[in-house]
Design an enzyme around this catalytic site. Structure first.
Site, PDB file in Angstrom:
ATOM      1  N   ASP A   1       0.062 -39.954  10.704  1.00 16.56           N
ATOM      2  CA  ASP A   1      -0.062 -40.271   9.282  1.00 16.56           C
ATOM      3  C   ASP A   1      -0.655 -41.663   9.080  1.00 16.56           C
ATOM      4  O   ASP A   1      -0.289 -42.620   9.776  1.00 16.56           O
ATOM      5  CB  ASP A   1       1.312 -40.237   8.604  1.00 16.56           C
ATOM      6  CG  ASP A   1       1.873 -38.821   8.532  1.00 16.56           C
ATOM      7  OD1 ASP A   1       1.266 -37.906   9.111  1.00 16.56           O
ATOM      8  OD2 ASP A   1       2.919 -38.650   7.893  1.00 16.56           O
TER       9      ASP A   1
ATOM     10  N   GLY B   1      -3.611 -34.117  15.295  1.00 18.42           N
ATOM     11  CA  GLY B   1      -4.579 -34.439  16.346  1.00 18.42           C
ATOM     12  C   GLY B   1      -4.044 -34.265  17.750  1.00 18.42           C
ATOM     13  O   GLY B   1      -4.428 -35.003  18.659  1.00 18.42           O
TER      14      GLY B   1
ATOM     15  N   GLU C   1      -1.811 -30.880  12.339  1.00 21.05           N
ATOM     16  CA  GLU C   1      -0.952 -30.972  13.533  1.00 21.05           C
ATOM     17  C   GLU C   1      -1.158 -32.320  14.215  1.00 21.05           C
ATOM     18  O   GLU C   1      -0.848 -32.471  15.380  1.00 21.05           O
ATOM     19  CB  GLU C   1      -1.106 -29.749  14.441  1.00 21.05           C
ATOM     20  CG  GLU C   1      -2.515 -29.331  14.781  1.00 21.05           C
ATOM     21  CD  GLU C   1      -3.090 -30.119  15.922  1.00 21.05           C
ATOM     22  OE1 GLU C   1      -3.545 -31.246  15.650  1.00 21.05           O
ATOM     23  OE2 GLU C   1      -3.121 -29.624  17.057  1.00 21.05           O
TER      24      GLU C   1
ATOM     25  N   ASP D   1       1.454 -27.839   8.187  1.00 24.55           N
ATOM     26  CA  ASP D   1       1.993 -28.906   9.035  1.00 24.55           C
ATOM     27  C   ASP D   1       2.622 -28.330  10.315  1.00 24.55           C
ATOM     28  O   ASP D   1       2.623 -27.115  10.530  1.00 24.55           O
ATOM     29  CB  ASP D   1       3.033 -29.693   8.208  1.00 24.55           C
ATOM     30  CG  ASP D   1       3.062 -31.165   8.569  1.00 24.55           C
ATOM     31  OD1 ASP D   1       2.671 -31.514   9.683  1.00 24.55           O
ATOM     32  OD2 ASP D   1       3.524 -31.965   7.722  1.00 24.55           O
TER      33      ASP D   1
ATOM     34  N   ARG E   1      -6.395 -32.534  10.822  1.00 29.11           N
ATOM     35  CA  ARG E   1      -5.962 -33.934  10.968  1.00 29.11           C
ATOM     36  C   ARG E   1      -6.190 -34.367  12.405  1.00 29.11           C
ATOM     37  O   ARG E   1      -5.913 -33.615  13.332  1.00 29.11           O
ATOM     38  CB  ARG E   1      -4.492 -34.046  10.595  1.00 29.11           C
ATOM     39  CG  ARG E   1      -4.237 -34.154   9.099  1.00 29.11           C
ATOM     40  CD  ARG E   1      -4.272 -35.605   8.638  1.00 29.11           C
ATOM     41  NE  ARG E   1      -3.268 -36.360   9.344  1.00 29.11           N
ATOM     42  CZ  ARG E   1      -1.983 -36.397   8.966  1.00 29.11           C
ATOM     43  NH1 ARG E   1      -1.582 -35.798   7.885  1.00 29.11           N
ATOM     44  NH2 ARG E   1      -1.107 -37.101   9.673  1.00 29.11           N
TER      45      ARG E   1
ATOM     46  N   ASP F   1       2.371 -31.647  -2.037  1.00 31.11           N
ATOM     47  CA  ASP F   1       2.755 -31.736  -0.627  1.00 31.11           C
ATOM     48  C   ASP F   1       4.200 -31.276  -0.473  1.00 31.11           C
ATOM     49  O   ASP F   1       4.737 -30.528  -1.303  1.00 31.11           O
ATOM     50  CB  ASP F   1       2.526 -33.173  -0.120  1.00 31.11           C
ATOM     51  CG  ASP F   1       2.244 -33.251   1.367  1.00 31.11           C
ATOM     52  OD1 ASP F   1       3.219 -33.230   2.157  1.00 31.11           O
ATOM     53  OD2 ASP F   1       1.064 -33.325   1.757  1.00 31.11           O
TER      54      ASP F   1
HETATM   55  C1  GLA Z   1       3.908 -34.916   7.882  1.00 33.87           C
HETATM   56  C2  GLA Z   1       2.455 -34.927   7.438  1.00 33.87           C
HETATM   57  C3  GLA Z   1       2.337 -35.745   6.169  1.00 33.87           C
HETATM   58  C4  GLA Z   1       3.217 -35.143   5.071  1.00 33.87           C
HETATM   59  C5  GLA Z   1       4.650 -35.025   5.570  1.00 33.87           C
HETATM   60  C6  GLA Z   1       5.500 -34.197   4.627  1.00 33.87           C
HETATM   61  O1  GLA Z   1       4.343 -36.212   8.223  1.00 33.87           O
HETATM   62  O2  GLA Z   1       1.639 -35.486   8.461  1.00 33.87           O
HETATM   63  O3  GLA Z   1       0.990 -35.785   5.735  1.00 33.87           O
HETATM   64  O4  GLA Z   1       2.694 -33.892   4.700  1.00 33.87           O
HETATM   65  O5  GLA Z   1       4.714 -34.402   6.839  1.00 33.87           O
HETATM   66  O6  GLA Z   1       6.837 -34.107   5.058  1.00 33.87           O
END
Ligand code: GLA
Length: 451
Positions: free
Chosen positions: A175, A155, A153, A120, A171, A43
């Protein structure tokens, strides 16, 4: 299905090459690869600067051998290799983003041997979302390398309406954090979008928190069962070097994984709800039905002994975490860590009924009132009318997929089941039909045979 570094390591400098190699080794030795988890994904946090040709580089301090090496390492073990980037000037962690560099970044990933891109939406200059995600889709396609494209993004902008034409998954929530409130609310939001998931294009409920310590064991079970029924990508988010045998066994539960991988690819819908109970169901290719019965009743005491063995508040010696003592504070929603805020959708059922009550967070019951058996729910087959032909159903064979136990055949139109507070039961119901049904099936088969 795979593993991703974010939930366990975040952007920490601890995320380094040997850990990724070790994780690849563990995915094989712990049996996760063979259970279906194949993607090994890094990630945010891996990026260095762009070089003089604008090519993105890898942080050489952390990954001295580069990503061609890590992709080869993963491939040699029968795994696939994934990366993260962002449709903005910077990633959410402040590293180099891909906005304006889509083509060269996609080519770089393909050169390295990347099989998966999570993309993202931070630092996006408020430019419209869809074209930015389409730009990267086109760039990935132009490389000629099959790369799973995971839209992240969160949702917004009704991504479920257009995600299937842009990526392989999208997504649908903020989170998922490692605590009950986040789990319960994200699941309520995401489960309303079941009709948009289908083979090849999936609602992504975010990466798993199983094994990370913020959820009780029965909450982790509910979490995993819900993700399997919803057909969300199953991406492990825990440090495999420290995983407990219980968490590992849950992640490898082959009965729930079979539901997740069912060829029909139908995501579970909210079939029934009342008070703190939610019942979700999804039809399966063999005519059976996967069901999760989730008791969302929140008793403060539910935070302690899963086996109910010690419930005397005054004599118990167990430590009550200080932050949980003040339950008003505990139930405060977590701070929104995104640069945007999103209004929560209210839970609604199939008929558009939005009167589903929120979780009961007001109760304070001393622990000795906790009931290890849980509360009894009378499960009615009528809830699954959309999943099985009730005219000819006489009963169901019941299999508990979490406990991996047969619960026998229940004739009639309902049966009782106990569900702990915050816990879930995950059942596979196989209809027992009357002769009439078999005759109908046979007639159908004959027609096909003689046609
Ligand atoms: C966002 C994404 C997470 C992760 C972080 C990384 O918050 O939704 O899943 O990838 O960025 O900075």
């Amino acid at each position: 299905m795979g593993w991703n570094s974010w939930n366990a390591f975040g952007i920490s400098p601890r995320l380094i090459e040997p850990i990724i190699e070790q994780t690849a080794d563990l995915m094989v030795s712990l049996g996760l690869r063979d259970a279906g988890y194949r993607y090994l994904n890094i990630d945010d946090g891996w990026q260095g600067e762009r070089d003089s040709d604008s090519r993105i580089t890898v942080d050489a301090q952390r990954f001295p051998s580069g990503f061609k090496h890590l992709a080869d390492y993963a491939h040699a073990k029968g795994l696939l290799f994934g990366l993260y980037s962002d449709a903005g000037t910077h990633t959410c962690g402040g590293k180099e983003g891909s906005l304006g560099y889509e083509d060269i970044d996609a080519r770089t990933y393909a050169d390295w041997g990347v099989d998966y891109l999570k993309y993202d939406n931070c630092f996006n200059r408020f430019l419209p979302i869809r074209p930015r995600f389409e730009k990267m889709r086109d760039a990935l396609n132009a490389t000629g390398r099959p790369i799973f494209y995971s839209l992240c993004e969160w949702g917004v902008d009704d991504v479920w309406e257009w995600g299937a034409s842009v990526g392989n998954s999208w997504r649908v929530t903020d989170d998922l954090m490692d605590h009950w409130d986040s789990l319960a609310h994200n699941a309520d939001d995401a489960s309303q979008l079941h009709q948009h998931a289908g083979p090849g294009s999936w609602n992504d409920w975010d990466m798993l928190q199983v094994g990370n310590g913020g959820l009780r064991w029965i909450e982790e079970q509910a979490h995993f069962a819900m993700w399997c029924l919803s057909k969300s990508p199953l991406v492990i988010g825990t440090d495999l070097r420290k995983i407990s045998p219980d968490a590992l066994a849950l992640l490898k539960n082959e009965e729930l994984i079979a539901v997740h991988q069912d060829p029909l690819g139908k995501a579970a819908r909210l079939a029934w709800h009342k008070g703190p109970y939610r019942v979700f169901s999804a039809p399966l290719a063999d005519g059976s039905v996967a069901v999760v019965i989730w008791n969302r009743h929140t008793h403060f005491n539910a935070y302690f002994y899963d086996d109910g063995s010690q419930c005397n508040y005054t004599t118990a010696t167990f430590p009550i975490p200080k932050k949980l003592m003040n339950h008003t504070e505990y139930f405060k929603p977590p701070p929104d860590h995104h640069p945007h805020t999103r209004r929560r959708r209210r839970l609604q059922d199939e008929r558009g009924d939005t009167s589903v009550p929120p979780d009961d967070t007001n109760g304070w019951d001393p622990p000795c009132k906790d009931n290890p058996r849980g509360n009894t729910v009378q499960v009615r087959l009528a809830w699954f009318a959309a999943d099985m032909n009730l005219d000819t159903v006489k009963g169901v064979r019941v299999r508990d997929m979490l406990l991996k136990q047969d619960m026998g055949t229940r004739m009639g139109d309902s049966f009782p089941i106990d569900v702990r507070n915050h816990g879930a039961r995950a059942l596979r119901l196989t209809p027992v039909y009357d002769g009439n049904h078999q005759q109908q099936q046979q007639q159908q088969a004959d027609i096909v045979h003689y046609a």
